[in-house]
Scaffold this motif. Structure first.
Motif, PDB file in Angstrom:
ATOM      1  N   ALA A  70       0.839  -1.201   0.000  1.00 31.49           N
ATOM      2  CA  ALA A  70       0.000   0.000   0.000  1.00 31.49           C
ATOM      3  C   ALA A  70       0.871   1.247   0.000  1.00 31.49           C
ATOM      4  O   ALA A  70       1.612   1.496   0.962  1.00 31.49           O
ATOM      5  CB  ALA A  70      -0.931   0.011   1.211  1.00 31.49           C
ATOM      6  N   LEU A  71       0.811   2.028  -1.100  1.00 34.62           N
ATOM      7  CA  LEU A  71       1.615   3.237  -1.250  1.00 34.62           C
ATOM      8  C   LEU A  71       0.743   4.409  -1.669  1.00 34.62           C
ATOM      9  O   LEU A  71      -0.105   4.275  -2.553  1.00 34.62           O
ATOM     10  CB  LEU A  71       2.684   3.037  -2.334  1.00 34.62           C
ATOM     11  N   ASP A  72       0.973   5.556  -1.067  1.00 30.66           N
ATOM     12  CA  ASP A  72       0.324   6.794  -1.501  1.00 30.66           C
ATOM     13  C   ASP A  72       1.194   7.413  -2.588  1.00 30.66           C
ATOM     14  O   ASP A  72       2.177   8.100  -2.298  1.00 30.66           O
ATOM     15  CB  ASP A  72       0.170   7.753  -0.320  1.00 30.66           C
ATOM     16  N   LEU A  73       0.848   7.161  -3.840  1.00 29.68           N
ATOM     17  CA  LEU A  73       1.694   7.571  -4.961  1.00 29.68           C
ATOM     18  C   LEU A  73       1.746   9.083  -5.161  1.00 29.68           C
ATOM     19  O   LEU A  73       2.505   9.564  -6.007  1.00 29.68           O
ATOM     20  CB  LEU A  73       1.217   6.886  -6.244  1.00 29.68           C
ATOM     21  N   LYS A  74       0.968   9.820  -4.386  1.00 32.89           N
ATOM     22  CA  LYS A  74       1.044  11.278  -4.463  1.00 32.89           C
ATOM     23  C   LYS A  74       2.206  11.824  -3.630  1.00 32.89           C
ATOM     24  O   LYS A  74       2.474  13.025  -3.658  1.00 32.89           O
ATOM     25  CB  LYS A  74      -0.275  11.895  -4.022  1.00 32.89           C
ATOM     26  N   GLN A  75       2.840  10.935  -2.890  1.00 38.05           N
ATOM     27  CA  GLN A  75       3.977  11.347  -2.080  1.00 38.05           C
ATOM     28  C   GLN A  75       5.285  10.889  -2.737  1.00 38.05           C
ATOM     29  O   GLN A  75       5.390   9.769  -3.243  1.00 38.05           O
ATOM     30  CB  GLN A  75       3.872  10.763  -0.669  1.00 38.05           C
ATOM     31  N   ALA A  76       6.272  11.762  -2.699  1.00 37.24           N
ATOM     32  CA  ALA A  76       7.542  11.511  -3.390  1.00 37.24           C
ATOM     33  C   ALA A  76       8.226  10.246  -2.886  1.00 37.24           C
ATOM     34  O   ALA A  76       8.846   9.515  -3.663  1.00 37.24           O
ATOM     35  CB  ALA A  76       8.461  12.723  -3.221  1.00 37.24           C
ATOM     36  N   GLU A  77       8.118   9.987  -1.580  1.00 37.56           N
ATOM     37  CA  GLU A  77       8.780   8.791  -1.041  1.00 37.56           C
ATOM     38  C   GLU A  77       8.176   7.511  -1.623  1.00 37.56           C
ATOM     39  O   GLU A  77       8.884   6.533  -1.863  1.00 37.56           O
ATOM     40  CB  GLU A  77       8.655   8.764   0.488  1.00 37.56           C
ATOM     41  N   ALA A  78       6.862   7.533  -1.871  1.00 34.02           N
ATOM     42  CA  ALA A  78       6.203   6.354  -2.442  1.00 34.02           C
ATOM     43  C   ALA A  78       6.654   6.140  -3.886  1.00 34.02           C
ATOM     44  O   ALA A  78       6.924   5.005  -4.308  1.00 34.02           O
ATOM     45  CB  ALA A  78       4.688   6.514  -2.375  1.00 34.02           C
ATOM     46  N   VAL A  79       6.760   7.221  -4.626  1.00 24.90           N
ATOM     47  CA  VAL A  79       7.220   7.122  -6.015  1.00 24.90           C
ATOM     48  C   VAL A  79       8.644   6.571  -6.062  1.00 24.90           C
ATOM     49  O   VAL A  79       8.979   5.735  -6.911  1.00 24.90           O
ATOM     50  CB  VAL A  79       7.138   8.494  -6.710  1.00 24.90           C
ATOM     51  N   GLU A  80       9.470   7.007  -5.128  1.00 23.58           N
ATOM     52  CA  GLU A  80      10.854   6.531  -5.083  1.00 23.58           C
ATOM     53  C   GLU A  80      10.897   5.033  -4.775  1.00 23.58           C
ATOM     54  O   GLU A  80      11.750   4.304  -5.307  1.00 23.58           O
ATOM     55  CB  GLU A  80      11.641   7.307  -4.032  1.00 23.58           C
ATOM     56  N   ILE A  81       9.980   4.557  -3.945  1.00 24.75           N
ATOM     57  CA  ILE A  81       9.924   3.123  -3.653  1.00 24.75           C
ATOM     58  C   ILE A  81       9.599   2.340  -4.926  1.00 24.75           C
ATOM     59  O   ILE A  81      10.210   1.307  -5.216  1.00 24.75           O
ATOM     60  CB  ILE A  81       8.884   2.829  -2.550  1.00 24.75           C
ATOM     61  N   VAL A  82       8.643   2.842  -5.708  1.00 30.62           N
ATOM     62  CA  VAL A  82       8.302   2.180  -6.971  1.00 30.62           C
ATOM     63  C   VAL A  82       9.511   2.161  -7.904  1.00 30.62           C
ATOM     64  O   VAL A  82       9.803   1.149  -8.557  1.00 30.62           O
ATOM     65  CB  VAL A  82       7.110   2.868  -7.655  1.00 30.62           C
ATOM     66  N   ARG A  83      10.220   3.268  -7.949  1.00 34.98           N
ATOM     67  CA  ARG A  83      11.396   3.349  -8.828  1.00 34.98           C
ATOM     68  C   ARG A  83      12.463   2.323  -8.406  1.00 34.98           C
ATOM     69  O   ARG A  83      13.154   1.761  -9.254  1.00 34.98           O
ATOM     70  CB  ARG A  83      11.956   4.770  -8.803  1.00 34.98           C
ATOM     71  N   GLN A  84      12.558   2.072  -7.119  1.00 33.09           N
ATOM     72  CA  GLN A  84      13.493   1.041  -6.668  1.00 33.09           C
ATOM     73  C   GLN A  84      13.011  -0.352  -7.058  1.00 33.09           C
ATOM     74  O   GLN A  84      13.797  -1.206  -7.483  1.00 33.09           O
ATOM     75  CB  GLN A  84      13.669   1.131  -5.152  1.00 33.09           C
ATOM     76  N   ALA A 389       4.138   8.624   8.406  1.00 32.46           N
ATOM     77  CA  ALA A 389       3.967   9.719   7.444  1.00 32.46           C
ATOM     78  C   ALA A 389       2.880   9.397   6.427  1.00 32.46           C
ATOM     79  O   ALA A 389       2.610  10.210   5.530  1.00 32.46           O
ATOM     80  CB  ALA A 389       5.285   9.968   6.727  1.00 32.46           C
ATOM     81  N   LYS A 390       2.238   8.220   6.562  1.00 30.66           N
ATOM     82  CA  LYS A 390       1.158   7.761   5.692  1.00 30.66           C
ATOM     83  C   LYS A 390       1.597   7.594   4.234  1.00 30.66           C
ATOM     84  O   LYS A 390       0.796   7.721   3.331  1.00 30.66           O
ATOM     85  CB  LYS A 390      -0.056   8.695   5.794  1.00 30.66           C
ATOM     86  N   VAL A 391       2.887   7.319   4.069  1.00 28.50           N
ATOM     87  CA  VAL A 391       3.388   6.978   2.746  1.00 28.50           C
ATOM     88  C   VAL A 391       2.980   5.550   2.413  1.00 28.50           C
ATOM     89  O   VAL A 391       2.663   5.208   1.259  1.00 28.50           O
ATOM     90  CB  VAL A 391       4.928   7.110   2.687  1.00 28.50           C
ATOM     91  N   ILE A 392       2.996   4.695   3.427  1.00 35.17           N
ATOM     92  CA  ILE A 392       2.590   3.294   3.269  1.00 35.17           C
ATOM     93  C   ILE A 392       1.514   2.964   4.292  1.00 35.17           C
ATOM     94  O   ILE A 392       1.221   3.740   5.193  1.00 35.17           O
ATOM     95  CB  ILE A 392       3.794   2.330   3.475  1.00 35.17           C
ATOM     96  N   LYS A 393       0.960   1.808   4.108  1.00 32.99           N
ATOM     97  CA  LYS A 393       0.008   1.286   5.103  1.00 32.99           C
ATOM     98  C   LYS A 393       0.456  -0.109   5.484  1.00 32.99           C
ATOM     99  O   LYS A 393       0.833  -0.899   4.635  1.00 32.99           O
ATOM    100  CB  LYS A 393      -1.405   1.232   4.528  1.00 32.99           C
TER     101      LYS A 393
END
Length: 393
Positions: A70-84, A389-393
């Motif tokens: 579960a990722l909030d793709l509106k947050q930069a940290e979540a996007v970076e996780i996807v990129r990894q 930070a609600k980047v993930i759940k």
């Protein structure tokens, strides 16, 4: 047993039916599928009734064997996780409207720069180009615009709302799987991935296989009940005396002869060969008379011994008890995670080396977030920070 697609890793951003059915097939065949889900905007399939043990049966089936991050793709940290994650994944499957993934920084060009071998699949209603590319739609709309509905129905009642999602599953899901596996084979030769644009309307249009070929080559416009296979011939459904239905597909002369002989009307067989609409109409009327003389059970017994391409219209419960489907083992018992199992439709593909046993039903949102992030090297402390930070759940 690992399955024929055990070497593939899939990031699945899709929801509802088309994408999840595609990734279900991949997961059943051994691919490692990781769903990327929003922690705040729930996939509506999760709440679709009926529910079993508090979980939507449709969700439990369509998302079996998949992990959930579960990722909030509106947050930069979540996007970076996807990129990894993209660095060691083979396939991205997404089902947003055109441009959404690009705005998130997760479009094909951005992710290809990280992993040139990436195969990126977009399933949409109308495709990535054309005046309808941003338009909302559902299965019934795609069948309507593609021409399929214009001759699938009855003259006196119009088009039929199909009980199955033909454009969603046949168009979106199956064509996506065919396309991405073709891209995997191409990548084995070239070493690079590619982008796949799957339009459910385009794919539904291709289902006009025979009628479309006839129109394009000969100008013959298909209409309701004017084709051999859409009610314009004896190839149709017939009602029994007690209101049940049987399907008659006795197109070839040998089958027609067996049909008519079984009904005690062998003289009707010659009419089945006539291309004239009036002859076909008269034959249908005679066949209906004969079917309505007998009960459903009598007709089933009558045609069980005849190789005439006549079969009963069964309910789902009856289909599950049919000896052919039982012999094919079309149902699997899938672990729920609490020691019990749920009956689900099995993968319909039969491999001589078999498939891995189902691992679990569809998981809760973010059920594997900690596990996936730990595999990426995140510490427990960092994972906890991202959750706060609600980047993930």
């Amino acid at each position: 047993m690992s399955g024929p697609l055990a070497s593939l890793k899939v990031l699945d951003f899709s929801t509802l039916l088309p994408g999840p059915f595609a990734s279900l097939l991949l997961a059943d065949m051994g691919a490692e599928v990781l769903r990327i889900e929003s922690p705040t905007r729930m996939d509506l399939l999760r709440v679709l009734p009926p529910h079993d043990h508090g979980v939507s049966a449709s969700h439990a089936y369509l998302n079996r064997n998949k992990r959930s991050l579960a990722l909030d793709l509106k947050q930069a940290e979540a996007v970076e996780i996807v990129r990894q994650l993209v660095k060691d994944h083979d396939i991205v499957l997404e089902q947003f409207r055109p441009g959404v993934m690009e705005r998130l920084g997760l479009g094909y060009e951005a992710l290809k720069a990280i992993n040139p071998k990436l195969i990126y699949v977009s399933i949409t209603g109308y495709g990535q180009t054309g005046p309808y590319k941003d338009r909302a739609g559902h299965d019934i709309n795609y069948l309507a615009l593609s021409g399929v509905a214009s001759y699938t129905g009855r003259r006196d009642s119009g088009p039929l709302p199909l009980g199955v999602q033909l454009a969603d599953v046949g168009g979106g899901s199956l064509h996506a799987v065919i396309g991405l596996l073709a891209a995997v084979i191409a990548r084995q030769q070239s070493g690079v991935g590619q982008y796949l644009d799957v339009s459910m309307t385009d794919c539904a249009f291709s289902f006009n296989a025979m009628a479309g070929a006839g129109y394009l080559a000969c100008g013959v416009e298909p209409e309701w009940e004017n084709q051999v296979l859409n009610g314009g011939s004896f190839y149709d459904y017939y009602r029994s005396r007690d209101g049940r239905w049987l399907s008659v597909g006795s197109l070839e002369p040998a089958f027609m002869q067996q049909l008519c002989a079984a009904l005690g009307r062998p003289e009707l067989a010659a009419q089945g060969l006539s291309p004239k609409p009036e002859q076909q109409k008269a034959l249908k009327q005679q066949l209906q008379i004969e079917f309505e003389k007998r009960s459903f059970a009598e007709l089933c017994a009558l045609f069980a011994a005849a190789d005439a391409c006549v079969e009963p219209v069964l309910s789902l419960s009856e289909a599950l008890e049919h000896p052919q489907l039982k012999a094919r083992e079309v149902v699997s018992q899938v672990p729920r995670g609490d020691g019990s199992t749920q009956a689900q439709m099995a993968c319909p593909l039969k491999f001589s080396q078999g498939l891995p046993a189902p691992r679990h039903i569809g998981a809760a949102v973010g059920a594997h977030s900690d596990e996936v992030l730990a595999e990426l090297g995140f510490s427990a402390r960092r994972i906890d920070e991202l959750r706060r930070a609600k980047v993930i759940k």
